[in-house]
Design a protein around this motif. Structure first.
Motif, PDB file in Angstrom:
ATOM      1  N   THR A  60      50.896 -35.401  90.103  1.00 58.35           N
ATOM      2  CA  THR A  60      52.192 -35.428  90.499  1.00 58.35           C
ATOM      3  C   THR A  60      53.177 -35.814  89.080  1.00 58.35           C
ATOM      4  OG1 THR A  60      50.778 -36.097  92.397  1.00 58.35           O
ATOM      5  CG2 THR A  60      53.647 -36.394  92.192  1.00 58.35           C
ATOM      6  N   VAL A  61      53.783 -35.510  89.460  1.00 61.90           N
ATOM      7  CA  VAL A  61      55.048 -36.116  88.493  1.00 61.90           C
ATOM      8  C   VAL A  61      56.377 -36.628  89.231  1.00 61.90           C
ATOM      9  CG1 VAL A  61      56.705 -35.890  86.458  1.00 61.90           C
ATOM     10  CG2 VAL A  61      54.407 -34.739  86.386  1.00 61.90           C
ATOM     11  N   ASP A  62      57.802 -37.116  88.803  1.00 58.65           N
ATOM     12  CA  ASP A  62      58.628 -37.289  90.137  1.00 58.65           C
ATOM     13  C   ASP A  62      59.409 -37.864  88.860  1.00 58.65           C
ATOM     14  OD1 ASP A  62      58.190 -38.400  92.656  1.00 58.65           O
ATOM     15  OD2 ASP A  62      56.243 -38.810  91.416  1.00 58.65           O
ATOM     16  N   GLY A  63      60.606 -37.254  89.032  1.00 57.30           N
ATOM     17  CA  GLY A  63      61.636 -37.526  87.576  1.00 57.30           C
ATOM     18  C   GLY A  63      63.033 -37.296  88.474  1.00 57.30           C
ATOM     19  N   ALA A  64      63.722 -37.058  86.988  1.00 58.76           N
ATOM     20  CA  ALA A  64      65.198 -36.638  88.269  1.00 58.76           C
ATOM     21  C   ALA A  64      66.149 -36.730  85.933  1.00 58.76           C
ATOM     22  CB  ALA A  64      66.023 -38.288  88.532  1.00 58.76           C
ATOM     23  N   ALA A  65      67.376 -35.996  87.201  1.00 66.36           N
ATOM     24  CA  ALA A  65      68.405 -35.615  86.258  1.00 66.36           C
ATOM     25  C   ALA A  65      69.890 -35.370  86.055  1.00 66.36           C
ATOM     26  CB  ALA A  65      67.459 -33.766  85.404  1.00 66.36           C
ATOM     27  N   PRO A 115      72.363 -33.690  84.440  1.00 64.43           N
ATOM     28  CA  PRO A 115      72.762 -33.294  83.066  1.00 64.43           C
ATOM     29  C   PRO A 115      74.040 -33.354  82.196  1.00 64.43           C
ATOM     30  CG  PRO A 115      72.477 -31.210  85.423  1.00 64.43           C
ATOM     31  CD  PRO A 115      71.919 -32.915  85.570  1.00 64.43           C
ATOM     32  N   ALA A 116      75.070 -34.208  83.210  1.00 66.15           N
ATOM     33  CA  ALA A 116      76.135 -33.715  82.411  1.00 66.15           C
ATOM     34  C   ALA A 116      76.232 -35.156  81.583  1.00 66.15           C
ATOM     35  CB  ALA A 116      77.396 -34.459  83.240  1.00 66.15           C
ATOM     36  N   GLY A 117      74.873 -36.143  81.847  1.00 67.26           N
ATOM     37  CA  GLY A 117      74.822 -37.248  80.382  1.00 67.26           C
ATOM     38  C   GLY A 117      74.575 -37.125  79.036  1.00 67.26           C
ATOM     39  N   PRO A 118      73.481 -36.655  78.572  1.00 65.50           N
ATOM     40  CA  PRO A 118      72.269 -35.681  79.435  1.00 65.50           C
ATOM     41  C   PRO A 118      71.276 -36.839  79.284  1.00 65.50           C
ATOM     42  CG  PRO A 118      72.895 -34.743  77.346  1.00 65.50           C
ATOM     43  CD  PRO A 118      73.421 -35.340  77.213  1.00 65.50           C
ATOM     44  N   THR A 119      70.819 -36.553  80.700  1.00 69.81           N
ATOM     45  CA  THR A 119      69.818 -37.805  80.853  1.00 69.81           C
ATOM     46  C   THR A 119      68.785 -36.860  81.367  1.00 69.81           C
ATOM     47  OG1 THR A 119      71.611 -39.942  80.644  1.00 69.81           O
ATOM     48  CG2 THR A 119      69.228 -40.375  81.727  1.00 69.81           C
ATOM     49  N   SER A 120      67.323 -37.846  81.273  1.00 72.89           N
ATOM     50  CA  SER A 120      66.548 -37.304  82.136  1.00 72.89           C
ATOM     51  C   SER A 120      65.417 -37.861  82.408  1.00 72.89           C
ATOM     52  CB  SER A 120      66.055 -35.889  81.904  1.00 72.89           C
ATOM     53  OG  SER A 120      65.667 -36.160  81.217  1.00 72.89           O
ATOM     54  N   THR A 121      65.385 -38.507  82.857  1.00 76.89           N
ATOM     55  CA  THR A 121      63.253 -39.813  83.271  1.00 76.89           C
ATOM     56  C   THR A 121      62.078 -38.945  83.801  1.00 76.89           C
ATOM     57  OG1 THR A 121      64.323 -40.133  86.112  1.00 76.89           O
ATOM     58  CG2 THR A 121      64.979 -41.685  83.765  1.00 76.89           C
ATOM     59  N   GLY A 122      61.176 -39.400  83.755  1.00 76.98           N
ATOM     60  CA  GLY A 122      60.000 -38.822  84.406  1.00 76.98           C
ATOM     61  C   GLY A 122      59.062 -40.072  84.837  1.00 76.98           C
ATOM     62  N   LYS A 123      57.958 -39.602  86.129  1.00 74.46           N
ATOM     63  CA  LYS A 123      56.958 -40.770  85.573  1.00 74.46           C
ATOM     64  C   LYS A 123      55.447 -39.807  86.513  1.00 74.46           C
ATOM     65  CE  LYS A 123      55.299 -44.671  87.670  1.00 74.46           C
ATOM     66  NZ  LYS A 123      55.461 -45.985  88.202  1.00 74.46           N
TER      67      LYS A 123
END
Length: 268
Positions: free
Chosen positions: A78-83, A85-93
């Motif tokens: 299972t992967v949980d993340g967030a994004a 686009p304007a940052g741009p920044t994305s995270t994942g776990k």
């Protein structure tokens, strides 16, 4: 299976390597194969609806047009993340358990800065104590850690091009088939598309769109092929427009990634 962009790209691209390391010598195919008893497909799609493909494309664009969270589930992880686009920044776990060993893989990607933290493996330099700063030039994957991936970690922009058939009775639930040979959409890697042969052109899916026009879920049922079992991959989206909740490691918590990290990421 893997999702081939950004956060999910790096996570799932190394999942099989993590499994091999954790299992120390077990057969790779046995440890990273698809689920037993995975659903073979979705229910039959309604007749193709005029404008259904366009509706799905608009929903995907709206979801990817601002901040959002996502969860990807499949048989093995299972992967949980967030994004943002304007940052741009994305995270994942990613959290995956192999032979009672839990491995956690975290990512923090911004414009030009790529941090990873791997916990649960007895590998020197990969003990989870520090965030590892990656040098993009030392990674061999063409789709890993590029600017487009940080903005669009689950490949929402690629999804519409793969929709071969789409039908909906209410404008909320869509069913149909994907032609995965038409685009590098992120739910299936190139090897799987090749292995599926003609089946890659008729992969069943279901998608849901909420009352505000956001794509909120996508379920893709990938058929079995060769020695790989059928797999069901589901992506759900939420938190539209909410501020991104991202880790903020201090300077003392970050080190340059050691050679072991690149060997792992590059499959060496």
């Amino acid at each position: 299976m893997k999702i081939a962009k950004g956060v999910v790209a790096v996570i799932v691209a190394v999942t099989s390597l993590l499994l091999v390391t954790a299992c120390s010598g077990k057969d790779k195919a046995a440890s990273s194969g698809g689920p037993s008893g995975a659903p073979a497909g979705t229910a039959a799609a309604p007749a193709k609806s005029a404008g259904a493909v366009e509706q799905l494309a608009a929903a995907a664009a709206k979801t990817g047009g601002g901040t959002y969270t996502f969860k990807v589930t499949s048989a093995n992880a299972t992967v949980d993340g967030a994004a943002d686009p304007a940052g741009p920044t994305s995270t994942g776990k990613l959290v995956v358990t192999v032979d009672k060993t839990k491995v956690t893989f975290e990512t923090l990607f911004t414009a030009g800065t790529y941090l990873v933290k791997i916990s649960g493996l007895s590998v020197p330099g990969l003990d989870g104590r520090k965030w590892l700063r990656l040098d993009r030039t030392k990674l061999t994957g063409d789709d890993l850690l590029d600017a487009a991936s940080v903005k669009d970690p689950t490949g929402l922009s690629d999804f519409p091009a793969t929709v071969a058939e789409a039908g909906t009775a209410d404008g909320r639930l869509f069913k149909g088939t994907l032609d995965l040979t038409k685009s590098s959409f992120t739910l299936v890697d190139d090897a799987a598309v090749k292995g599926l042969g003609d089946l890659a052109k008729v992969v069943p899916y279901e998608a849901t769109v909420d009352e505000k026009g956001y794509l909120t879920s996508l379920k893709v049922n990938v058929p079995a092929y060769a020695q790989t079992k059928a797999d069901q991959v589901t992506v759900t989206y939420a938190g539209f427009g909410a501020p991104l909740q991202a880790p903020s490691p201090s300077t003392s918590e970050v080190i340059d990634a050691p050679a072991a990290a690149y060997r792992l990421l590059n499959g060496q």
